[in-house]
Design a protein around this motif. Structure first.
Motif, PDB file in Angstrom:
ATOM      1  N   GLY A 129       0.970  -1.144   0.016  1.00  9.51           N
ATOM      2  CA  GLY A 129       0.048  -0.111   0.158  1.00  9.51           C
ATOM      3  C   GLY A 129       0.835   1.056  -0.084  1.00  9.51           C
ATOM      4  N   LEU A 130       2.033   1.238  -0.634  1.00 12.44           N
ATOM      5  CA  LEU A 130       2.969   2.420  -0.341  1.00 12.44           C
ATOM      6  C   LEU A 130       2.848   3.040  -1.970  1.00 12.44           C
ATOM      7  N   LEU A 161       7.477   5.483  -0.896  1.00 13.34           N
ATOM      8  CA  LEU A 161       8.542   4.565  -0.869  1.00 13.34           C
ATOM      9  C   LEU A 161      10.159   5.316  -1.169  1.00 13.34           C
ATOM     10  N   GLU A 162       9.860   6.523  -1.564  1.00 15.68           N
ATOM     11  CA  GLU A 162      10.826   7.459  -1.590  1.00 15.68           C
ATOM     12  C   GLU A 162      11.441   7.727  -0.151  1.00 15.68           C
ATOM     13  N   GLU A 163      10.591   7.963   0.583  1.00 12.36           N
ATOM     14  CA  GLU A 163      11.110   8.466   1.999  1.00 12.36           C
ATOM     15  C   GLU A 163      11.459   7.192   2.753  1.00 12.36           C
ATOM     16  N   VAL A 207      15.649   6.773  -2.258  1.00 14.34           N
ATOM     17  CA  VAL A 207      15.700   6.983  -3.684  1.00 14.34           C
ATOM     18  C   VAL A 207      14.577   7.781  -4.205  1.00 14.34           C
ATOM     19  N   LYS A 208      14.846   8.796  -5.050  1.00 16.41           N
ATOM     20  CA  LYS A 208      13.920   9.909  -5.569  1.00 16.41           C
ATOM     21  C   LYS A 208      12.715   9.421  -6.216  1.00 16.41           C
ATOM     22  N   GLN A 209      11.565   9.823  -6.023  1.00 14.11           N
ATOM     23  CA  GLN A 209      10.360   9.324  -6.588  1.00 14.11           C
ATOM     24  C   GLN A 209      10.423   9.245  -8.076  1.00 14.11           C
ATOM     25  N   PRO A 210      10.940  10.347  -8.728  1.00 10.87           N
ATOM     26  CA  PRO A 210      11.069  10.325 -10.126  1.00 10.87           C
ATOM     27  C   PRO A 210      12.078   9.088 -10.563  1.00 10.87           C
ATOM     28  N   ILE A 211      12.844   8.661  -9.925  1.00  8.47           N
ATOM     29  CA  ILE A 211      13.792   7.545 -10.411  1.00  8.47           C
ATOM     30  C   ILE A 211      12.900   6.331 -10.137  1.00  8.47           C
ATOM     31  N   ILE A 212      12.200   6.333  -9.173  1.00  7.59           N
ATOM     32  CA  ILE A 212      11.167   5.168  -9.057  1.00  7.59           C
ATOM     33  C   ILE A 212      10.313   4.986 -10.052  1.00  7.59           C
ATOM     34  N   ALA A 263      14.779  -3.150   0.103  1.00  5.73           N
ATOM     35  CA  ALA A 263      14.787  -3.121   1.698  1.00  5.73           C
ATOM     36  C   ALA A 263      13.646  -2.728   2.278  1.00  5.73           C
ATOM     37  N   PRO A 264      12.850  -1.716   2.145  1.00  2.78           N
ATOM     38  CA  PRO A 264      11.666  -1.276   2.745  1.00  2.78           C
ATOM     39  C   PRO A 264      10.436  -2.125   2.305  1.00  2.78           C
TER      40      PRO A 264
END
Length: 95
Positions: free
Chosen positions: A44-45, A50-52, A56-61, A81-82
């Protein structure tokens, strides 16, 4: 080569354009990214959350999930990991 109403099937064209190794690499990349997306959604992320958690920056994700970039191993590990995931090295299925 099999043909449909509009021409040859993609699977047949793919074999003429790419080596078996390139096809296997692409399939593995698609499977990995698919698993990352599935794991993120199951938890539910949002990409922002996931960036937080990963750093890893959201645009990269987003680019990684869209397949428009090939992430380096460090980036993949930070995202895994998260999500409670890890990489597993095993034998490739025999085709």
């Amino acid at each position: 080569m099999s043909y449909s109403m509009i021409g040859p099937r993609w699977e047949d064209v793919e074999k003429t354009l790419f080596t078996p190794e390139e096809i296997a690499e692409s399939d593995l990349r698609v499977a990995l990214i698919g698993e990352l997306i599935r794991a993120r959604q199951e938890k539910g992320l949002s990409q922002k959350k996931l960036e937080e958690l990963s750093g890893v920056k959201q645009p990269i994700i987003a680019r990684m999930e869209k397949g428009s970039t090939t992430p380096n191993l460090g980036t993949v590990l930070k995202v895994l990991a998260p999500l409670g995931k890890t990489l597993y090295i095993g034998d490739l299925p025999q085709v």
